[in-house]
Design an enzyme around this catalytic site. Structure first.
Site, PDB file in Angstrom:
ATOM      1  CD  GLU A 236      20.466   9.050   8.434  1.00 43.36           C
ATOM      2  OE1 GLU A 236      21.294   8.672   7.582  1.00 43.36           O
ATOM      3  OE2 GLU A 236      19.349   9.466   8.138  1.00 43.36           O
TER       4      GLU A 236
ATOM      5  CG  ASP B 268      17.713  13.448  10.766  1.00 48.40           C
ATOM      6  OD1 ASP B 268      16.721  13.082  11.378  1.00 48.40           O
ATOM      7  OD2 ASP B 268      17.702  13.791   9.568  1.00 48.40           O
TER       8      ASP B 268
ATOM      9  CD  GLU C 280      13.933  13.721   9.729  1.00 46.12           C
ATOM     10  OE1 GLU C 280      12.912  13.770   9.002  1.00 46.12           O
ATOM     11  OE2 GLU C 280      14.940  13.075   9.424  1.00 46.12           O
TER      12      GLU C 280
END
Ligand SMILES: *[C@@H]1O[C@H](CO)[C@@H](O)[C@H](O)[C@H]1NC(C)=O
Length: 280
Positions: free
Chosen positions: A108, A106, A104
């Site tokens: 955010e 990411d 993953e």
């Protein structure tokens, strides 16, 4: 003379038309590229597929994911984040494969009170294991205009960029025994949800639901597959594999003035030694 002027205008007009077609081709159509995955009618696609929005209210957030999977390449998306008092909201924008040993990459975006800075949280998971957080504030208000958030994923490294300025480089450290995402294709995901138990000042600031619904906007999606002649990926960010001198300076500038957390400096968390990839 009149006719040569007309001829010149025709050439300019043809150029403009051609250029517009190129631009139209470049931006991916949200209907063709993405599925709205949750949140009932909260995710929406507008303008013939050129604009997408997610929203969050007291009942639910919402999300979407790409139809295609990607293995290496450059992914660009423009986002305009939840404006005003966005405390407790999280807009997650990431690449992920599936399963217990998934990889993953990411971004955010953690909301804040009006006038207080958003936090951009980044992480890299390999083989199901993350714990590689770096966080930043931004040098602009990400709720006022669209800005471009990009992930460059190559066998040698992963680079996070904002408006083509590198925030973070995660190098392939397989030679030191650190797994690197390189064999599991990933989809692009995004969701807008509530996390006021931790997101804003560690959960101290709660969501003001009287401001709901909260909305984030997306446009100009572009996926550039990795290819052997991948110089077109570079936009001057690269020479070959490394950042060029200008981009290295920008990276140092971001890390010096805007980085607010780096797991590689968090002694409390790793009292018996930092993760291997932290050592230079
Ligand atoms: C919110 O603003 C505070 C105060 O400026 C800051 O410390 C914090 O990093 C900001 N972001 C979040 C997500 O709490």
């Amino acid at each position: 003379m009149g006719s040569s002027k007309t001829g010149f205008s025709m050439i300019v007009l043809a150029g403009v038309v051609f250029f517009s077609m190129m631009v139209a081709n470049v931006a991916g159509n949200f209907y063709q590229e993405f599925d709205l995955t949750w949140g009932d009618n909260r995710p929406k696609i507008f303008n013939g597929g050129q604009l997408l929005s997610l929203s969050l209210d007291r009942v639910s957030g919402s999300g979407f994911k790409s139809k295609k999977e990607y293995l290496f390449g450059r992914i660009d998306m423009q986002l305009k984040l939840v404006a005003g008092n966005s405390a407790g909201t999280v807009t997650a924008y990431y690449l992920s494969s599936q399963g217990p040993t998934h990889d993953e990459i990411d971004f955010e975006f953690l909301g804040n009170l009006t006038g207080d800075p958003y936090t951009v949280h980044t992480n890299v998971f390999t083989q199901g294991k993350g714990n590689r957080e770096q966080q930043f504030h931004l040098w602009f208000d990400p709720t006022r205009n669209f800005h471009t958030y990009s992930i460059i994923w190559k066998p040698q490294h992963i680079i996070f960029l904002v408006d083509n300025i590198p925030l973070r480089v995660f190098k392939n450290a397989e030679s030191l025994g650190v797994p690197f995402p390189k064999s599991q294709p990933m989809r692009i995901y995004s969701s807008l949800w509530n996390a006021d138990d931790w997101a804003t000042r560690g959960g101290l600031v709660k969501t003001d639901w009287s401001r709901a619904p909260f909305t984030a906007y997306y446009r100009n999606f572009k996926a550039t597959p990795a290819s052997p002649s991948s110089n077109s990926l570079s936009h001057s960010v690269f020479q070959t594999n490394e950042l060029d001198a200008y981009s290295r300076r920008r990276l140092r500038w971001v890390q010096k003035y805007f980085m607010i957390y780096n797991y590689c400096n968090d002694l409390k968390r790793f009292p018996s030694g930092f993760p291997v990839e932290c050592k230079r």
